[in-house]
Design a protein around this motif. Sequence first.
Motif, PDB file in Angstrom:
ATOM      1  N   TYR A 162      20.934  49.786  35.555  1.00  0.00           N
ATOM      2  CA  TYR A 162      20.782  48.910  33.965  1.00  0.00           C
ATOM      3  C   TYR A 162      20.913  47.570  33.701  1.00  0.00           C
ATOM      4  CZ  TYR A 162      22.791  47.345  29.195  1.00  0.00           C
ATOM      5  OH  TYR A 162      23.449  47.301  28.473  1.00  0.00           O
ATOM      6  N   VAL A 163      21.980  46.880  34.548  1.00  0.00           N
ATOM      7  CA  VAL A 163      22.153  45.652  34.636  1.00  0.00           C
ATOM      8  C   VAL A 163      21.467  44.715  35.426  1.00  0.00           C
ATOM      9  CG1 VAL A 163      23.508  45.396  36.548  1.00  0.00           C
ATOM     10  CG2 VAL A 163      24.752  44.186  34.176  1.00  0.00           C
ATOM     11  N   THR A 164      20.559  45.484  35.630  1.00  0.00           N
ATOM     12  CA  THR A 164      19.043  43.986  36.453  1.00  0.00           C
ATOM     13  C   THR A 164      18.462  43.286  35.395  1.00  0.00           C
ATOM     14  OG1 THR A 164      17.562  46.200  35.731  1.00  0.00           O
ATOM     15  CG2 THR A 164      18.670  46.333  37.987  1.00  0.00           C
ATOM     16  N   ASP A 165      18.506  43.542  34.178  1.00  0.00           N
ATOM     17  CA  ASP A 165      18.134  42.499  33.223  1.00  0.00           C
ATOM     18  C   ASP A 165      18.571  41.213  32.756  1.00  0.00           C
ATOM     19  OD1 ASP A 165      15.716  44.064  32.848  1.00  0.00           O
ATOM     20  OD2 ASP A 165      15.887  45.245  32.288  1.00  0.00           O
ATOM     21  N   TYR A 166      19.984  41.520  33.056  1.00  0.00           N
ATOM     22  CA  TYR A 166      21.053  41.013  32.283  1.00  0.00           C
ATOM     23  C   TYR A 166      21.951  40.118  33.454  1.00  0.00           C
ATOM     24  CZ  TYR A 166      20.141  44.120  29.135  1.00  0.00           C
ATOM     25  OH  TYR A 166      19.256  44.839  28.215  1.00  0.00           O
ATOM     26  N   ILE A 167      21.750  39.969  35.191  1.00  0.00           N
ATOM     27  CA  ILE A 167      22.353  39.417  35.890  1.00  0.00           C
ATOM     28  C   ILE A 167      21.905  39.854  36.964  1.00  0.00           C
ATOM     29  CG2 ILE A 167      24.090  41.241  36.277  1.00  0.00           C
ATOM     30  CD1 ILE A 167      26.607  39.271  36.275  1.00  0.00           C
ATOM     31  N   SER A 168      22.311  38.606  38.582  1.00  0.00           N
ATOM     32  CA  SER A 168      21.688  38.405  38.931  1.00  0.00           C
ATOM     33  C   SER A 168      22.290  39.483  40.537  1.00  0.00           C
ATOM     34  CB  SER A 168      21.315  37.033  40.068  1.00  0.00           C
ATOM     35  OG  SER A 168      22.479  36.928  40.314  1.00  0.00           O
ATOM     36  N   PRO A 169      20.916  39.457  41.339  1.00  0.00           N
ATOM     37  CA  PRO A 169      22.462  40.957  42.164  1.00  0.00           C
ATOM     38  C   PRO A 169      23.217  40.184  42.905  1.00  0.00           C
ATOM     39  CG  PRO A 169      19.823  41.455  42.670  1.00  0.00           C
ATOM     40  CD  PRO A 169      20.292  39.943  41.357  1.00  0.00           C
ATOM     41  N   VAL A 170      23.587  38.845  43.332  1.00  0.00           N
ATOM     42  CA  VAL A 170      24.350  38.168  44.007  1.00  0.00           C
ATOM     43  C   VAL A 170      25.993  38.000  42.963  1.00  0.00           C
ATOM     44  CG1 VAL A 170      24.987  35.713  44.576  1.00  0.00           C
ATOM     45  CG2 VAL A 170      22.743  36.632  45.779  1.00  0.00           C
ATOM     46  N   SER A 171      25.029  37.600  41.641  1.00  0.00           N
ATOM     47  CA  SER A 171      26.210  37.268  40.713  1.00  0.00           C
ATOM     48  C   SER A 171      26.673  38.323  40.449  1.00  0.00           C
ATOM     49  CB  SER A 171      25.834  36.785  39.152  1.00  0.00           C
ATOM     50  OG  SER A 171      25.017  35.557  39.603  1.00  0.00           O
ATOM     51  N   ILE A 172      26.443  39.492  40.078  1.00  0.00           N
ATOM     52  CA  ILE A 172      27.102  40.838  40.331  1.00  0.00           C
ATOM     53  C   ILE A 172      27.889  41.477  41.056  1.00  0.00           C
ATOM     54  CG2 ILE A 172      25.190  42.747  40.642  1.00  0.00           C
ATOM     55  CD1 ILE A 172      26.463  44.081  38.414  1.00  0.00           C
ATOM     56  N   SER A 173      27.941  41.368  42.422  1.00  0.00           N
ATOM     57  CA  SER A 173      28.216  41.410  43.785  1.00  0.00           C
ATOM     58  C   SER A 173      29.839  40.538  43.966  1.00  0.00           C
ATOM     59  CB  SER A 173      27.169  41.585  44.814  1.00  0.00           C
ATOM     60  OG  SER A 173      28.070  42.080  45.638  1.00  0.00           O
ATOM     61  N   PHE A 174      28.830  39.100  43.593  1.00  0.00           N
ATOM     62  CA  PHE A 174      30.621  38.549  43.228  1.00  0.00           C
ATOM     63  C   PHE A 174      31.479  38.748  43.034  1.00  0.00           C
ATOM     64  CE2 PHE A 174      32.477  34.171  43.282  1.00  0.00           C
ATOM     65  CZ  PHE A 174      33.122  34.360  44.010  1.00  0.00           C
ATOM     66  N   TYR A 175      31.170  39.008  41.649  1.00  0.00           N
ATOM     67  CA  TYR A 175      31.771  38.944  40.335  1.00  0.00           C
ATOM     68  C   TYR A 175      32.454  41.499  40.895  1.00  0.00           C
ATOM     69  CZ  TYR A 175      30.424  35.394  37.430  1.00  0.00           C
ATOM     70  OH  TYR A 175      30.076  34.261  37.071  1.00  0.00           O
ATOM     71  N   ARG A 176      31.992  41.875  41.108  1.00  0.00           N
ATOM     72  CA  ARG A 176      32.424  43.061  41.252  1.00  0.00           C
ATOM     73  C   ARG A 176      34.037  42.540  42.247  1.00  0.00           C
ATOM     74  NH1 ARG A 176      29.530  48.221  44.215  1.00  0.00           N
ATOM     75  NH2 ARG A 176      31.791  49.471  44.254  1.00  0.00           N
ATOM     76  N   TRP A 177      33.337  42.117  43.478  1.00  0.00           N
ATOM     77  CA  TRP A 177      34.817  41.878  43.948  1.00  0.00           C
ATOM     78  C   TRP A 177      35.730  40.894  43.854  1.00  0.00           C
ATOM     79  CZ3 TRP A 177      34.463  46.009  46.544  1.00  0.00           C
ATOM     80  CH2 TRP A 177      33.492  46.365  46.839  1.00  0.00           C
ATOM     81  N   LEU A 178      35.506  40.280  42.767  1.00  0.00           N
ATOM     82  CA  LEU A 178      36.415  39.131  42.356  1.00  0.00           C
ATOM     83  C   LEU A 178      36.986  40.150  41.557  1.00  0.00           C
ATOM     84  CD1 LEU A 178      37.442  36.303  41.943  1.00  0.00           C
ATOM     85  CD2 LEU A 178      35.896  35.959  40.482  1.00  0.00           C
ATOM     86  N   VAL A 179      36.086  40.649  40.460  1.00  0.00           N
ATOM     87  CA  VAL A 179      37.292  41.434  40.134  1.00  0.00           C
ATOM     88  C   VAL A 179      38.370  42.385  40.528  1.00  0.00           C
ATOM     89  CG1 VAL A 179      37.824  43.352  38.098  1.00  0.00           C
ATOM     90  CG2 VAL A 179      35.739  41.229  37.787  1.00  0.00           C
ATOM     91  N   ALA A 180      38.042  43.461  41.158  1.00  0.00           N
ATOM     92  CA  ALA A 180      39.311  43.780  42.257  1.00  0.00           C
ATOM     93  C   ALA A 180      40.123  43.182  43.169  1.00  0.00           C
ATOM     94  CB  ALA A 180      37.906  44.848  43.422  1.00  0.00           C
ATOM     95  N   PHE A 181      39.598  41.811  43.927  1.00  0.00           N
ATOM     96  CA  PHE A 181      40.956  40.965  44.895  1.00  0.00           C
ATOM     97  C   PHE A 181      41.939  40.851  43.672  1.00  0.00           C
ATOM     98  CE2 PHE A 181      42.290  36.892  46.702  1.00  0.00           C
ATOM     99  CZ  PHE A 181      42.889  37.405  47.857  1.00  0.00           C
ATOM    100  N   LEU A 182      41.701  40.493  42.093  1.00  0.00           N
ATOM    101  CA  LEU A 182      42.440  39.296  41.596  1.00  0.00           C
ATOM    102  C   LEU A 182      42.490  40.770  40.842  1.00  0.00           C
ATOM    103  CD1 LEU A 182      40.133  37.473  39.314  1.00  0.00           C
ATOM    104  CD2 LEU A 182      42.208  36.906  40.721  1.00  0.00           C
ATOM    105  N   ILE A 183      42.689  42.024  40.612  1.00  0.00           N
ATOM    106  CA  ILE A 183      43.725  42.652  40.413  1.00  0.00           C
ATOM    107  C   ILE A 183      44.776  42.851  41.740  1.00  0.00           C
ATOM    108  CG2 ILE A 183      43.464  45.691  39.927  1.00  0.00           C
ATOM    109  CD1 ILE A 183      40.576  45.115  37.995  1.00  0.00           C
ATOM    110  N   LEU A 184      44.020  43.552  42.797  1.00  0.00           N
ATOM    111  CA  LEU A 184      45.105  43.529  43.983  1.00  0.00           C
ATOM    112  C   LEU A 184      45.893  42.680  44.481  1.00  0.00           C
ATOM    113  CD1 LEU A 184      42.517  46.086  46.393  1.00  0.00           C
ATOM    114  CD2 LEU A 184      44.030  46.706  45.238  1.00  0.00           C
ATOM    115  N   THR A 185      45.823  41.912  44.108  1.00  0.00           N
ATOM    116  CA  THR A 185      46.465  41.035  44.756  1.00  0.00           C
ATOM    117  C   THR A 185      47.822  40.664  44.441  1.00  0.00           C
ATOM    118  OG1 THR A 185      44.900  38.939  44.584  1.00  0.00           O
ATOM    119  CG2 THR A 185      46.914  38.159  44.373  1.00  0.00           C
ATOM    120  N   PRO A 186      48.374  40.781  42.612  1.00  0.00           N
ATOM    121  CA  PRO A 186      49.499  41.095  43.077  1.00  0.00           C
ATOM    122  C   PRO A 186      50.538  42.263  43.163  1.00  0.00           C
ATOM    123  CG  PRO A 186      48.327  41.044  40.622  1.00  0.00           C
ATOM    124  CD  PRO A 186      47.798  41.178  41.348  1.00  0.00           C
TER     125      PRO A 186
END
Length: 294
Positions: free
Chosen positions: A31-55
């Motif tokens: 679905y999201v292919t028209d709205y964001i590049s593969p590199v961007s969603i891949s990076f943001y995905r793991w950034l979100v997970a990392f930020l949630i787990l860090t505390p």
Amino acid sequence: MTQPIKTAWWMIALPLLAVLIWSMNIAVTRYVTDYISPVSISFYRWLVAFLILTPFMLFRVIQEWADIRPHLKQLAVLSAFGMVMYQGVAYTAAHYTTATNMGIINAFIPVFTIFVSMLILKDIPNRYAVVGSLISFAGLIYVMGQGNITALVQSGGHLGDVLMIAAVFFYAFYGVFLKKWQLKIPLMQSLYVQIGFALLYHLPFVLWMGLDTVNAENGPSVIYAGIFPSLIAPLLWMLAVQWIGPNRTSIFMNMMPVFTAIIAFFWLKEAWTVYHTVGGIVIVAGILLAQKRH
């Protein structure tokens, strides 16, 4: 008498829910292919997970660093195969194929794992694994050719399907390396460090290609990818492995093509055709045969 029944149902629900989340993520990826590049969603995905787990995990990792440090190279390899190459190639494949096809090809993880195990662990497959794998491969070729093998040969294949096959092959390496090394590190700490490596691996691509802005159109997909398939589904899957065993748990992965096709049909309006039915049945039958031990 009712309590054991309820407990059994909850145990079965764990891997089913995990597979449903991963299936939904395939549809989200398409679905999201028209709205964001593969590199961007891949990076943001793991950034979100990392930020949630860090505390929750940073202090634990620091405390247990003496135990984690000897395994950094192995964790780096696991991150490269399981989080970067598998998911990154899958995000790219989504630009060129359907979510339905991606779900069907994703079901090949158990079959590819058999042959990667043979390569790395010298684990020789039995006759059921060989025959089942050949049957599944025939079904995959049938789906890729949309029911016309001659047309597939003449066209040279479909880029998206080929990329998704490569992605699944990378994930098979991830699973085999996990089995080979059997790291004596708590699962959540291992996941956290692997995510950290994934972010580092993304930096050269981010610097080269840049990042798309998170907005109202792609933001929900980024949040979903960062929380549900990255954190919740693996946790459910790990609990299922502990409670009902790895072999019984792995069988539930065969539901992914079904879940993905249903979601893609209702949400993405993708057609489910005769060749999907025939090829899907052949693929799943081959996978089930390949997992037969005796």
